[in-house]
Design an enzyme around this catalytic site. Structure first.
Site, PDB file in Angstrom:
ATOM      1  N   GLY A 264       0.808  -1.260   0.084  1.00  0.00           N
ATOM      2  CA  GLY A 264       0.022  -0.165  -0.053  1.00  0.00           C
ATOM      3  C   GLY A 264       0.795   1.345   0.095  1.00  0.00           C
ATOM      4  O   GLY A 264       0.852   2.286   0.854  1.00  0.00           O
TER       5      GLY A 264
ATOM      6  N   SER B  12       1.337   3.722  -2.262  1.00  0.00           N
ATOM      7  CA  SER B  12       1.214   4.724  -3.627  1.00  0.00           C
ATOM      8  C   SER B  12       0.633   5.909  -3.101  1.00  0.00           C
ATOM      9  O   SER B  12       0.736   7.021  -3.732  1.00  0.00           O
ATOM     10  CB  SER B  12       0.074   4.268  -4.431  1.00  0.00           C
ATOM     11  OG  SER B  12      -1.060   3.807  -4.184  1.00  0.00           O
ATOM     12  N   ARG B  13      -0.058   5.890  -1.851  1.00  0.00           N
ATOM     13  CA  ARG B  13      -0.363   7.261  -1.222  1.00  0.00           C
ATOM     14  C   ARG B  13      -0.485   7.272   0.173  1.00  0.00           C
ATOM     15  O   ARG B  13      -0.238   6.160   0.898  1.00  0.00           O
ATOM     16  CB  ARG B  13      -1.814   7.529  -2.094  1.00  0.00           C
ATOM     17  CG  ARG B  13      -2.767   6.534  -1.360  1.00  0.00           C
ATOM     18  CD  ARG B  13      -4.420   6.535  -2.306  1.00  0.00           C
ATOM     19  NE  ARG B  13      -5.234   5.767  -1.708  1.00  0.00           N
ATOM     20  CZ  ARG B  13      -6.425   5.562  -2.217  1.00  0.00           C
ATOM     21  NH1 ARG B  13      -6.856   6.602  -3.104  1.00  0.00           N
ATOM     22  NH2 ARG B  13      -7.247   4.669  -1.900  1.00  0.00           N
TER      23      ARG B  13
ATOM     24  N   TYR C 226     -13.817  -2.004  11.732  1.00  0.00           N
ATOM     25  CA  TYR C 226     -12.253  -1.541  11.205  1.00  0.00           C
ATOM     26  C   TYR C 226     -11.518  -1.715  12.637  1.00  0.00           C
ATOM     27  O   TYR C 226     -10.276  -2.265  12.429  1.00  0.00           O
ATOM     28  CB  TYR C 226     -12.399  -0.167  10.920  1.00  0.00           C
ATOM     29  CG  TYR C 226     -11.083   0.588  10.736  1.00  0.00           C
ATOM     30  CD1 TYR C 226     -10.301   0.532   9.471  1.00  0.00           C
ATOM     31  CD2 TYR C 226     -10.564   1.401  11.749  1.00  0.00           C
ATOM     32  CE1 TYR C 226      -9.079   0.827   9.442  1.00  0.00           C
ATOM     33  CE2 TYR C 226      -9.328   1.962  11.665  1.00  0.00           C
ATOM     34  CZ  TYR C 226      -8.567   1.811  10.459  1.00  0.00           C
ATOM     35  OH  TYR C 226      -7.483   2.474  10.145  1.00  0.00           O
TER      36      TYR C 226
ATOM     37  N   ALA D 246     -11.432  -3.731  14.845  1.00  0.00           N
ATOM     38  CA  ALA D 246     -11.180  -5.207  15.272  1.00  0.00           C
ATOM     39  C   ALA D 246     -10.096  -5.660  14.348  1.00  0.00           C
ATOM     40  O   ALA D 246      -9.071  -6.347  14.999  1.00  0.00           O
ATOM     41  CB  ALA D 246     -12.432  -5.927  14.986  1.00  0.00           C
TER      42      ALA D 246
ATOM     43  N   ILE E 289      -3.683  11.593  10.788  1.00  0.00           N
ATOM     44  CA  ILE E 289      -2.674  11.739   9.926  1.00  0.00           C
ATOM     45  C   ILE E 289      -3.319  12.656   8.705  1.00  0.00           C
ATOM     46  O   ILE E 289      -4.230  12.143   8.224  1.00  0.00           O
ATOM     47  CB  ILE E 289      -1.825  10.738   9.483  1.00  0.00           C
ATOM     48  CG1 ILE E 289      -1.523   9.927  10.657  1.00  0.00           C
ATOM     49  CG2 ILE E 289      -0.678  10.682   8.560  1.00  0.00           C
ATOM     50  CD1 ILE E 289      -0.322  10.620  11.564  1.00  0.00           C
TER      51      ILE E 289
END
Length: 247
Positions: free
Chosen positions: A13, A15-16, A156, A158, A189
């Site tokens: 992950g 790319s961004r 999420y 969990a 963030i």
């Protein structure tokens, strides 16, 4: 002096957002980086061009963390540069919905679990045979694993709590090879998924001691530290980087 010169890192992950910040900081410190992406190809290519200026090897690979055949291809690409020294599990999904919502996206919850938890565990298992002794496993979790600041994040949260439990166990499992395993739990963030000028940012910031959002580079710098020799005696740790949100 570069802390990670000639090390090889695999970042999922990348790319961004937070993942891109991690790729940039690893490359800045001399690491060769292979990173995965799923759909943001233009952003992935922009990351490649940005970090090439550091004179490191960098390559983007289209691979879904929940698809082990695709991930094995990414792992093979990284291992072709030598043993994998650093694995950063950054890929993740954020699917919300309250437990009493009859219209909740159950397929989305299931896929989120496959990416955020099962996919990460499977990636670690697949990487271990290619990882050098003394390697580093760094996983990106969330402060949501410890607190639920608003409704609808149970599924999420969990997945992220599972990652913290996995990390503690991996530290035990791999200590004999001097491989460390740690998890970073970011707070607020500033990314395109959670912008600092978003509709709920003012309310969310009330819980942050520093009163501001962090940047992806803040997480990237912590990854560099945990990947370096400076952190050789740190393993099984959960590190919150949240501006005091959890204080």
């Amino acid at each position: 002096m570069s802390k990670l010169l000639n090390k090889t890192a695999l970042v999922t992950g990348g790319s961004r957002g937070i993942g891109a910040g991690i790729v940039k900081q690893l490359a800045r410190e001399g690491a060769n980086v292979i990173f995965t992406y799923v759909s943001a190809e233009e952003k992935a290519e922009a990351v490649v061009k940005e970090v090439e200026v550091y004179g490191v090897k960098v390559k983007k690979i289209k691979a879904d963390t929940s698809n082990m055949e695709e991930m094995k291809m990414a792992i093979a690409t990284a291992s072709a540069l030598g043993s994998i020294d650093i694995l950063v599990n950054s890929a993740g999904l954020f699917v919300t919905g309250t437990v009493d919502d009859s219209a909740a996206d159950l397929d989305g919850f299931r896929h989120q679990w496959e990416v955020n938890a099962l996919g990460v565990a499977s990636t670690v298992r697949a990487v271990i045979p290619f990882m050098s002794d003394g390697g580093r496993i760094i996983t990106i979790g969330s402060t949501g694993a410890n607190r639920s600041p608003y409704p609808g994040i149970g599924d999420y949260a969990a997945t992220k709590a599972a990652l913290a439990a996995y990390t503690r166990s991996w530290a035990r499992d791999l200590g004999g090879r001097n491989i460390t395993a740690n998890i970073i739990q970011p707070g607020l963030i500033n990314t395109d998924m959670n912008p600092s000028d978003g509709p709920f940012s003012a309310e969310l910031l009330k819980a942050v001691a520093l009163g501001r959002y962090g940047n992806p580079e803040d997480i990237g710098k912590a990854v560099v530290f945990l990947a370096s020799e400076d952190a050789q005696y740190i393993t099984g740790v959960t590190l919150n980087i949240d501006g005091g949100q959890s204080a």
